[in-house]
Design a protein around this motif. Sequence first.
Motif, mmCIF file in Angstrom:
data_model
loop_
_atom_site.group_PDB
_atom_site.id
_atom_site.type_symbol
_atom_site.label_atom_id
_atom_site.label_comp_id
_atom_site.label_asym_id
_atom_site.label_seq_id
_atom_site.Cartn_x
_atom_site.Cartn_y
_atom_site.Cartn_z
ATOM 1 N N UNK A 32 -11.605 10.977 -5.365
ATOM 2 C CA UNK A 32 -10.013 11.500 -5.299
ATOM 3 C C UNK A 32 -9.089 10.578 -4.583
ATOM 4 N N UNK A 33 -9.857 9.991 -3.429
ATOM 5 C CA UNK A 33 -8.896 9.157 -2.365
ATOM 6 C C UNK A 33 -8.633 7.819 -3.490
ATOM 7 N N UNK A 34 -9.750 7.238 -4.131
ATOM 8 C CA UNK A 34 -9.571 6.074 -5.069
ATOM 9 C C UNK A 34 -8.628 6.394 -6.218
ATOM 10 N N UNK A 35 -8.809 7.301 -6.537
ATOM 11 C CA UNK A 35 -7.549 7.881 -7.676
ATOM 12 C C UNK A 35 -6.284 7.831 -7.206
ATOM 13 N N UNK A 36 -6.036 8.176 -6.062
ATOM 14 C CA UNK A 36 -4.701 8.236 -5.569
ATOM 15 C C UNK A 36 -4.102 6.800 -5.582
ATOM 16 N N UNK A 37 -4.962 5.820 -5.377
ATOM 17 C CA UNK A 37 -4.269 4.440 -5.297
ATOM 18 C C UNK A 37 -3.947 4.241 -6.819
ATOM 19 N N UNK A 38 -4.284 4.712 -7.861
ATOM 20 C CA UNK A 38 -3.762 4.396 -9.287
ATOM 21 C C UNK A 38 -2.311 5.023 -9.366
ATOM 22 N N UNK A 39 -1.887 5.917 -8.562
ATOM 23 C CA UNK A 39 -0.556 6.446 -8.890
ATOM 24 C C UNK A 39 0.430 5.273 -8.138
ATOM 25 N N UNK A 40 -0.069 4.257 -7.507
ATOM 26 C CA UNK A 40 0.969 3.507 -6.704
ATOM 27 C C UNK A 40 0.900 2.235 -7.778
ATOM 28 N N UNK A 41 0.018 1.891 -8.199
ATOM 29 C CA UNK A 41 -0.318 0.648 -9.121
ATOM 30 C C UNK A 41 -0.126 0.932 -10.481
ATOM 31 N N UNK A 42 0.241 -0.271 -11.275
ATOM 32 C CA UNK A 42 0.303 -0.232 -12.917
ATOM 33 C C UNK A 42 -1.287 -0.097 -13.120
ATOM 34 N N UNK A 43 -1.672 0.524 -14.370
ATOM 35 C CA UNK A 43 -2.977 0.311 -14.824
ATOM 36 C C UNK A 43 -3.499 -1.067 -14.772
ATOM 37 N N UNK A 44 -2.793 -1.942 -15.226
ATOM 38 C CA UNK A 44 -3.224 -3.553 -14.862
ATOM 39 C C UNK A 44 -3.571 -3.752 -13.570
ATOM 40 N N UNK A 45 -2.587 -3.473 -12.639
ATOM 41 C CA UNK A 45 -2.866 -3.734 -11.447
ATOM 42 C C UNK A 45 -4.213 -3.112 -10.757
ATOM 43 N N UNK A 46 -4.191 -1.827 -11.036
ATOM 44 C CA UNK A 46 -5.468 -0.998 -10.488
ATOM 45 C C UNK A 46 -6.735 -1.514 -11.107
ATOM 46 N N UNK A 47 -6.841 -1.943 -12.508
ATOM 47 C CA UNK A 47 -8.207 -2.534 -12.935
ATOM 48 C C UNK A 47 -8.331 -3.828 -12.252
ATOM 49 N N UNK A 48 -7.411 -4.632 -12.165
ATOM 50 C CA UNK A 48 -7.453 -5.840 -11.614
ATOM 51 C C UNK A 48 -8.120 -5.946 -10.195
ATOM 52 N N UNK A 49 -7.491 -5.030 -9.376
ATOM 53 C CA UNK A 49 -7.736 -4.586 -7.915
ATOM 54 C C UNK A 49 -9.402 -4.271 -7.734
ATOM 55 N N UNK A 50 -9.709 -3.350 -8.916
ATOM 56 C CA UNK A 50 -10.952 -2.839 -9.043
ATOM 57 C C UNK A 50 -12.111 -4.031 -9.282
ATOM 58 N N UNK A 51 -11.638 -4.914 -10.220
ATOM 59 C CA UNK A 51 -12.340 -5.954 -10.790
ATOM 60 C C UNK A 51 -12.790 -7.019 -9.594
ATOM 61 N N UNK A 52 -11.634 -7.101 -8.646
ATOM 62 C CA UNK A 52 -11.582 -8.143 -7.625
ATOM 63 C C UNK A 52 -12.361 -7.423 -6.452
ATOM 64 N N UNK A 53 -12.758 -6.124 -6.534
ATOM 65 C CA UNK A 53 -13.533 -5.714 -5.336
ATOM 66 C C UNK A 53 -12.388 -5.066 -4.181
ATOM 67 N N UNK A 54 -11.075 -4.969 -4.531
ATOM 68 C CA UNK A 54 -10.138 -4.408 -3.457
ATOM 69 C C UNK A 54 -10.180 -2.772 -3.618
ATOM 70 N N UNK A 55 -10.455 -2.324 -4.740
ATOM 71 C CA UNK A 55 -10.738 -0.909 -5.142
ATOM 72 C C UNK A 55 -11.911 -0.778 -5.443
ATOM 73 N N UNK A 56 -12.842 0.397 -4.991
ATOM 74 C CA UNK A 56 -14.005 0.499 -5.335
ATOM 75 C C UNK A 56 -14.266 1.196 -6.810
ATOM 76 N N UNK A 57 -15.427 0.912 -7.330
ATOM 77 C CA UNK A 57 -15.394 1.524 -8.699
ATOM 78 C C UNK A 57 -15.702 3.318 -8.426
#
Length: 182
Positions: A32-57
């Motif tokens: 739920x905490x991780x998903x809250x980050x999705x609201x502040x980023x575009x989908x592309x930014x969110x998945x890029x951050x996940x790919x780069x390890x800035x957001x946990x999977x």
Amino acid sequence: MTAMESAPAVPEPDPALWGEPRSKSVTWYDPIRVASAAATLSGLEFLTAMRDGHIPPPPISRLFDFRPVEVARGDVVFTCQPDESAYNPIGLVHGGLLCTILDTAAACAVQTTLDAGVAYTSIEIKVNYLRPVRIAAGRPNRLTAHGWTTRPGRRVAFAEGDVRDDDGKIVATASSSCLILA
């Protein structure tokens, strides 16, 4: 089966026949905490951050060991390293794992087209299983799932995907639709 009949006796576990029991430990962060980050980023930014390890999977990716490795607008690639815990009763990687990574790849391809604060959910997926997937001894056993958006939309978006084995052979394909929750 009639009342007079009984189910066949199930044998007790015999390590001599089945080997020792195995286990798998899975850890994850609060989704739920991780998903809250999705609201502040575009989908592309969110998945890029996940790919780069800035957001946990998400927890499901920890369970099945898959992760994004390529992210672009309308197009994503995930890798998956299945282990024997993903086997079905006939000794193959369960189709549910393939469906899960296809759903993830296709839906995340749609997610990369969305603005910050716009959510989505899968509403339909059709999967075609083309060849069995086995975990080969002594091989990396990596699967690659590719998802791409075929038609973005304001209410419903459409995507497709495929999963390939280490030899580049397609083992499953999917078509998917996602409801856009704007």
